[in-house]
Design a protein around this motif. Sequence first.
Motif, PDB file in Angstrom:
ATOM      1  N   ALA A   9      -4.773  -1.965   4.779  1.00 34.55           N
ATOM      2  CA  ALA A   9      -4.906  -1.733   3.339  1.00 34.55           C
ATOM      3  C   ALA A   9      -3.651  -1.084   2.763  1.00 34.55           C
ATOM      4  N   ALA A  10      -3.094  -0.124   3.495  1.00 33.51           N
ATOM      5  CA  ALA A  10      -1.892   0.554   3.017  1.00 33.51           C
ATOM      6  C   ALA A  10      -0.696  -0.399   2.966  1.00 33.51           C
ATOM      7  N   VAL A  11      -0.507  -1.167   4.033  1.00 36.91           N
ATOM      8  CA  VAL A  11       0.614  -2.115   4.062  1.00 36.91           C
ATOM      9  C   VAL A  11       0.448  -3.179   2.991  1.00 36.91           C
ATOM     10  N   HIS A  12      -0.784  -3.634   2.809  1.00 33.73           N
ATOM     11  CA  HIS A  12      -1.042  -4.685   1.828  1.00 33.73           C
ATOM     12  C   HIS A  12      -0.676  -4.235   0.414  1.00 33.73           C
ATOM     13  N   LEU A  13      -1.002  -2.992   0.062  1.00 34.25           N
ATOM     14  CA  LEU A  13      -0.671  -2.508  -1.277  1.00 34.25           C
ATOM     15  C   LEU A  13       0.837  -2.341  -1.454  1.00 34.25           C
ATOM     16  N   LEU A  14       1.541  -2.060  -0.391  1.00 39.04           N
ATOM     17  CA  LEU A  14       2.999  -1.948  -0.489  1.00 39.04           C
ATOM     18  C   LEU A  14       3.660  -3.298  -0.764  1.00 39.04           C
ATOM     19  N   ARG A  15       2.904  -4.380  -0.636  1.00 38.45           N
ATOM     20  CA  ARG A  15       3.430  -5.707  -0.943  1.00 38.45           C
ATOM     21  C   ARG A  15       3.317  -6.057  -2.423  1.00 38.45           C
ATOM     22  N   ARG A  16       2.614  -5.228  -3.208  1.00 37.17           N
ATOM     23  CA  ARG A  16       2.467  -5.493  -4.637  1.00 37.17           C
ATOM     24  C   ARG A  16       3.839  -5.447  -5.313  1.00 37.17           C
ATOM     25  N   PRO A  17       3.967  -6.075  -6.482  1.00 35.73           N
ATOM     26  CA  PRO A  17       5.256  -6.055  -7.187  1.00 35.73           C
ATOM     27  C   PRO A  17       5.749  -4.646  -7.514  1.00 35.73           C
ATOM     28  N   GLU A  18       4.814  -3.712  -7.775  1.00 32.28           N
ATOM     29  CA  GLU A  18       5.202  -2.344  -8.108  1.00 32.28           C
ATOM     30  C   GLU A  18       4.420  -1.352  -7.230  1.00 32.28           C
ATOM     31  N   PRO A  19       4.819  -1.201  -5.964  1.00 37.00           N
ATOM     32  CA  PRO A  19       4.128  -0.253  -5.091  1.00 37.00           C
ATOM     33  C   PRO A  19       4.711   1.147  -5.228  1.00 37.00           C
ATOM     34  N   ILE A  20       3.880   2.169  -5.013  1.00 38.44           N
ATOM     35  CA  ILE A  20       4.371   3.543  -5.014  1.00 38.44           C
ATOM     36  C   ILE A  20       3.674   4.310  -3.896  1.00 38.44           C
ATOM     37  N   ARG A  21       4.287   5.421  -3.493  1.00 42.32           N
ATOM     38  CA  ARG A  21       3.663   6.344  -2.560  1.00 42.32           C
ATOM     39  C   ARG A  21       3.608   7.720  -3.199  1.00 42.32           C
ATOM     40  N   VAL A  22       2.452   8.339  -3.147  1.00 46.04           N
ATOM     41  CA  VAL A  22       2.258   9.686  -3.672  1.00 46.04           C
ATOM     42  C   VAL A  22       1.602  10.507  -2.563  1.00 46.04           C
ATOM     43  N   GLY A  23       2.374  11.359  -1.909  1.00 45.14           N
ATOM     44  CA  GLY A  23       1.827  12.129  -0.807  1.00 45.14           C
ATOM     45  C   GLY A  23       1.259  11.204   0.257  1.00 45.14           C
TER      46      GLY A  23
END
Length: 252
Positions: A9-23
């Motif tokens: 799930a985490a890797v998949h969301l990082l594939r979105r056009p605008e991914p971000i990480r918050v903590g």
Amino acid sequence: MSLDVQSFAAVHLLRRPEPIRVGGFVAGFDPATTSPYVNYATPLPGAAPTEAEVAALVGEFVGRGLVPRLEFAPDAAPEVEPALRRAGFTTEGVHEYLVCTPATLTRPAGLPATRSPRTDAEFAEIDAALSEAFGNAFPAATDGASLLRRTQERGGAVRFVRAEDGTCAGAAGCSAPAGGTAELAGVGTRPAYRGRGVAAAVTCALAGVLFERGAESVWLEPEGDVSRRVYERVGFRPGGTRLYLRLDAPLP
């Protein structure tokens, strides 16, 4: 399995056009749609978020005019749910997921043939068929056909069944694998073609494609008993649960 599903799930969301990480969170945004089922966040496995991290994550959604929303396997990050509930998040749903492996995959006799879309017209047909299949219950993407094409071009797969009149009877897509597993989603059949094995055919075909590419498992979330029986028919078995939380009235 919950760790595999959550890592995916985490890797998949990082594939979105605008991914971000918050903590300890990952959020994936796609400007092509306001759908909460595309724009959402998930924690990294084992995350223990602080109040400030939760507030910062909420701010990312509010700044985009979106409802703060998360999907995750709670067993893989047990400290996340309490932190979110303290911030006011409530339950949108609790969903069981089913898992298929190469050892359990079964192709029943008599299923219709499936195809892989290749032209813009075919992707557009699939997009229209899925909108009809789901009764236009979800916010439409600006260009859903492009989203489907992107899934296929980035290591995932899309399969559909051609109806007798040449249109698309039903389809589904599966994301590119990560951490040994992949999510199969958006299984939809147009009302006129239900009961003909379309959903089972595309589900079986997609799982087979991902196994050929090296995935160790494929998972999905059934929508009710009818779809569950379809997936069990081709080899999906209970794997665990995922929790959907949302914040409908975020603090300013």
